[in-house]
Design a protein around this motif. Structure first.
Motif, PDB file in Angstrom:
ATOM      1  N   THR A 191     -47.013   6.626 -36.403  1.00 44.28           N
ATOM      2  CA  THR A 191     -46.880   7.936 -36.777  1.00 44.28           C
ATOM      3  C   THR A 191     -47.990   8.097 -37.834  1.00 44.28           C
ATOM      4  N   ILE A 192     -48.298   9.436 -37.811  1.00 43.03           N
ATOM      5  CA  ILE A 192     -49.064   9.822 -39.058  1.00 43.03           C
ATOM      6  C   ILE A 192     -48.530  11.155 -39.878  1.00 43.03           C
ATOM      7  N   GLN A 193     -48.521  10.992 -41.092  1.00 39.25           N
ATOM      8  CA  GLN A 193     -48.067  12.169 -41.877  1.00 39.25           C
ATOM      9  C   GLN A 193     -49.374  13.407 -42.183  1.00 39.25           C
ATOM     10  N   ALA A 194     -49.461  14.356 -41.542  1.00 37.64           N
ATOM     11  CA  ALA A 194     -50.480  15.017 -41.488  1.00 37.64           C
ATOM     12  C   ALA A 194     -50.776  15.887 -42.830  1.00 37.64           C
ATOM     13  N   SER A 195     -49.416  16.171 -43.653  1.00 37.77           N
ATOM     14  CA  SER A 195     -49.841  16.691 -44.930  1.00 37.77           C
ATOM     15  C   SER A 195     -50.514  15.686 -45.905  1.00 37.77           C
TER      16      SER A 195
ATOM     17  N   LEU B 131     -43.794  25.653 -43.296  1.00 34.78           N
ATOM     18  CA  LEU B 131     -43.095  25.650 -42.276  1.00 34.78           C
ATOM     19  C   LEU B 131     -42.785  24.393 -41.608  1.00 34.78           C
ATOM     20  N   GLU B 132     -43.145  23.248 -42.199  1.00 32.04           N
ATOM     21  CA  GLU B 132     -42.373  22.116 -41.684  1.00 32.04           C
ATOM     22  C   GLU B 132     -40.869  22.082 -41.661  1.00 32.04           C
ATOM     23  N   PRO B 133     -40.192  22.266 -42.912  1.00 34.48           N
ATOM     24  CA  PRO B 133     -40.616  22.583 -44.072  1.00 34.48           C
ATOM     25  C   PRO B 133     -40.716  21.488 -45.079  1.00 34.48           C
ATOM     26  N   ASN B 134     -41.442  21.299 -45.902  1.00 31.79           N
ATOM     27  CA  ASN B 134     -41.948  20.386 -46.751  1.00 31.79           C
ATOM     28  C   ASN B 134     -42.202  21.093 -48.170  1.00 31.79           C
ATOM     29  N   MET B 135     -41.269  21.708 -48.968  1.00 34.69           N
ATOM     30  CA  MET B 135     -41.670  22.375 -50.191  1.00 34.69           C
ATOM     31  C   MET B 135     -42.210  21.294 -51.356  1.00 34.69           C
ATOM     32  N   SER B 136     -41.736  20.220 -51.363  1.00 36.72           N
ATOM     33  CA  SER B 136     -42.440  19.417 -52.480  1.00 36.72           C
ATOM     34  C   SER B 136     -43.934  19.111 -52.458  1.00 36.72           C
TER      35      SER B 136
ATOM     36  N   TYR C  79     -34.763  14.316 -40.220  1.00 30.82           N
ATOM     37  CA  TYR C  79     -34.130  14.959 -41.536  1.00 30.82           C
ATOM     38  C   TYR C  79     -34.339  16.627 -41.475  1.00 30.82           C
ATOM     39  N   GLY C  80     -34.370  17.267 -40.331  1.00 34.32           N
ATOM     40  CA  GLY C  80     -34.449  18.775 -40.193  1.00 34.32           C
ATOM     41  C   GLY C  80     -35.861  19.458 -40.483  1.00 34.32           C
ATOM     42  N   ALA C  81     -36.708  18.317 -40.551  1.00 38.36           N
ATOM     43  CA  ALA C  81     -38.233  18.758 -40.813  1.00 38.36           C
ATOM     44  C   ALA C  81     -39.249  18.016 -39.928  1.00 38.36           C
ATOM     45  N   ARG C  82     -40.239  18.927 -39.432  1.00 34.55           N
ATOM     46  CA  ARG C  82     -41.469  18.242 -38.483  1.00 34.55           C
ATOM     47  C   ARG C  82     -42.439  17.895 -39.430  1.00 34.55           C
ATOM     48  N   ARG C  83     -42.698  16.541 -39.877  1.00 40.31           N
ATOM     49  CA  ARG C  83     -43.652  16.462 -40.657  1.00 40.31           C
ATOM     50  C   ARG C  83     -44.624  15.301 -40.100  1.00 40.31           C
TER      51      ARG C  83
ATOM     52  N   VAL D  80     -56.357  20.988 -40.928  1.00 41.46           N
ATOM     53  CA  VAL D  80     -55.566  21.862 -40.379  1.00 41.46           C
ATOM     54  C   VAL D  80     -54.953  21.762 -39.166  1.00 41.46           C
ATOM     55  N   ILE D  81     -55.973  21.394 -38.171  1.00 41.40           N
ATOM     56  CA  ILE D  81     -55.376  21.108 -36.564  1.00 41.40           C
ATOM     57  C   ILE D  81     -54.200  20.095 -36.718  1.00 41.40           C
ATOM     58  N   LEU D  82     -54.341  18.948 -37.548  1.00 42.25           N
ATOM     59  CA  LEU D  82     -53.198  18.206 -37.431  1.00 42.25           C
ATOM     60  C   LEU D  82     -51.980  18.614 -38.103  1.00 42.25           C
ATOM     61  N   LEU D  83     -51.963  19.841 -38.841  1.00 46.51           N
ATOM     62  CA  LEU D  83     -50.880  20.102 -39.551  1.00 46.51           C
ATOM     63  C   LEU D  83     -50.301  21.095 -38.492  1.00 46.51           C
ATOM     64  N   ALA D  84     -51.208  21.876 -37.757  1.00 37.11           N
ATOM     65  CA  ALA D  84     -50.759  22.493 -36.559  1.00 37.11           C
ATOM     66  C   ALA D  84     -49.984  21.954 -35.360  1.00 37.11           C
ATOM     67  N   ILE D  85     -50.572  20.702 -35.132  1.00 36.27           N
ATOM     68  CA  ILE D  85     -49.945  19.837 -33.900  1.00 36.27           C
ATOM     69  C   ILE D  85     -48.816  19.492 -34.168  1.00 36.27           C
ATOM     70  N   VAL D  86     -48.396  19.401 -35.651  1.00 35.87           N
ATOM     71  CA  VAL D  86     -46.981  18.828 -35.838  1.00 35.87           C
ATOM     72  C   VAL D  86     -45.890  19.713 -35.074  1.00 35.87           C
ATOM     73  N   PHE D  87     -46.201  21.050 -34.831  1.00 40.21           N
ATOM     74  CA  PHE D  87     -45.421  21.731 -34.205  1.00 40.21           C
ATOM     75  C   PHE D  87     -44.981  21.911 -32.875  1.00 40.21           C
ATOM     76  N   ILE D  88     -45.988  20.902 -32.033  1.00 38.27           N
ATOM     77  CA  ILE D  88     -46.014  20.862 -30.710  1.00 38.27           C
ATOM     78  C   ILE D  88     -44.952  20.077 -30.284  1.00 38.27           C
ATOM     79  N   PRO D  89     -43.966  20.440 -29.570  1.00 40.51           N
ATOM     80  CA  PRO D  89     -42.740  19.772 -29.101  1.00 40.51           C
ATOM     81  C   PRO D  89     -43.162  18.480 -28.202  1.00 40.51           C
ATOM     82  N   GLY D  90     -42.526  17.335 -28.761  1.00 41.02           N
ATOM     83  CA  GLY D  90     -43.054  16.075 -27.944  1.00 41.02           C
ATOM     84  C   GLY D  90     -44.009  15.377 -28.644  1.00 41.02           C
ATOM     85  N   VAL D  91     -44.735  16.283 -29.538  1.00 44.10           N
ATOM     86  CA  VAL D  91     -45.927  15.316 -30.510  1.00 44.10           C
ATOM     87  C   VAL D  91     -45.506  15.265 -32.079  1.00 44.10           C
ATOM     88  N   GLY D  92     -44.735  16.446 -32.494  1.00 39.23           N
ATOM     89  CA  GLY D  92     -44.316  16.340 -33.818  1.00 39.23           C
ATOM     90  C   GLY D  92     -42.986  15.735 -33.753  1.00 39.23           C
TER      91      GLY D  92
END
Length: 403
Positions: A123-127, A171-176, A111-115, A95-107
């Motif tokens: 880089t790692i994909q938290a999802s 919220l990333e968004p990543n509907m798939s 293509y319009g998404a923070r993943r 959960v923390i990794l998913l939240a870190i994605v939204f920190i500017p400069g870290v995430g």
């Protein structure tokens, strides 16, 4: 027996009688090696045009394969009960990794998404990590609440955790991946013994939420319309699906040959990742596609056999969850590439470009092997003994009949 009991939670499995599932490891290694080959084939031209080297994607895939191999070996040697003890830590990290994605400069926004999370060397994909974090938590919770999971309130903790993960991913968004997680949650609850009427109370709101998410985002609605008739917008939303059709159609029964794909020359977007199955179909044809699907069927079937022979409910659910996530991603990816469902970005396990997913899925295979090694009896051995008992019973019946 006493030694096994004492070392059950020691960390490293000490089951001397347990054997690794060699067939599982060989098929996994074959898929990973084939994935490296296909990532090079599908991504060499794009890598050279964008990054200046045709080996850009294959270098990353080889790094992921090497790390994944180490992770698979480590997880196969660790007693899987350790994951039960660390379930809350693993879930919190996910959960923390998913939240870190939204920190500017870290995430990282792409293509319009923070993943992705930007680390010093990769880089790692938290999802990708969150899927297995959820499997471990859900397996531990359901395994220790066998009776209460049959009540609606008893399954709410799993739904709450799954809901938080789905919310952060959308919220990333990543509907798939959100849809993938929602399906995984439903499957885990079903396997855990939840009642159908309770599952319907969860499924119906999920469907309604998916409809709302499609309607409020114009690009999602446009994708849906393009899926229904891609030739209505052949140069926009329908372009990728049409190019996938061209690749699969050009392959015929036996394909155009390795490295001979034409769609990878900037015609098919994301040829090295989400749509790599189309390149496989073009280069190896229908028979190549069937061979790849057969390998996945073998892995899933093997995981379910290990689940059946697991020594406890946690191990059984853990293997079933890993089998479920592999099956869900494979079915969704192939369905998208073949135009069976609306286009959505979801990689093909073990094959698509992406180090995070490769490492995590290979770790999952290691966990399967750990459960297999700790099982008191393998399903193969049980099957052989059942056959011997059957033959013995038939001989006894014949003896009685003649006497």
């Amino acid at each position: 027996m006493k030694k096994n009991i004492k070392t059950k939670f020691a960390g490293i499995s000490d089951n001397k009688s347990g054997k690794s599932d060699i067939a599982l490891i060989i098929v996994t290694a074959a898929l990973v090696a084939f994935g490296v080959l296909m990532v090079y084939s599908a991504g060499s031209y794009v890598g050279e045009r964008i990054y200046g080297t045709k080996y850009y994607y294959v270098y990353k895939q080889l790094t992921g394969a090497a790390l994944g191999l180490a992770a698979m070996f480590l997880c196969s040697r660790i007693d899987y009960h350790v994951f039960h003890k660390l379930r809350y830590v693993i879930l919190a990290v996910s959960v923390i990794l998913l939240a870190i994605v939204f920190i500017p400069g870290v995430g990282i926004t792409n293509y319009g998404a923070r993943r992705w999370i930007n680390l010093p060397f990769f880089t790692i994909q938290a999802s990708e990590i969150s899927k297995f974090g959820f499997i471990i938590f859900a397996s531990a919770y359901i395994g220790s609440h066998e009776s209460s999971i049959k009540t609606f309130t008893g399954l709410l903790p799993v739904v709450a955790v799954g809901g938080v993960i789905c919310l952060l991913i959308i919220l990333e968004p990543n509907m798939s991946v959100t849809i993938c997680m929602a399906l995984l949650m439903i499957v885990m609850l079903f396997l855990g013994g939840a009642k159908i009427k309770h599952l319907l109370c969860i499924i119906l709101p999920l469907i309604a939420s998916a409809v709302v998410l499609i309607l409020i985002e114009p690009y999602r609605f446009a994708r849906l319309m393009a899926f229904l008739d891609p030739w209505e917008s052949p140069l926009e939303e329908g372009y990728q699906l049409i190019q996938s059709y061209y690749g699969l159609g050009a392959g015929g029964f036996f394909g155009v040959g390795l490295f001979n794909s034409r769609q990878k020359y900037l015609f098919l977007p994301f040829a090295e990742s989400d749509f790599i199955f189309s390149v496989i179909g073009e280069e190896f044809g229908l028979f190549g596609c069937f061979a790849v699907m057969a390998a996945y069927v073998f892995l899933i079937r093997r995981a379910l056999k290990i689940s059946v022979s697991a020594s406890d409910r946690f191990g059984s659910l853990l293997c079933s969850g890993i089998a479920a996530i592999i099956a869900i991603q494979v079915m969704v990816n192939i369905a998208v590439v073949t135009g069976s469902i609306p286009p959505t970005g979801l990689p093909l396990p073990f094959i698509s470009s992406g180090s995070s997913g490769l490492i995590v899925f290979m770790s999952g295979i290691g966990i399967l092997n750990s459960v297999k090694r700790a099982s008191p009896k393998s399903s193969d051995l049980m099957f052989e003994r059942a056959k011997k008992r059957g033959r013995k019973n038939r001989r006894n019946k014949k003896t009685v009949a003649f006497s």
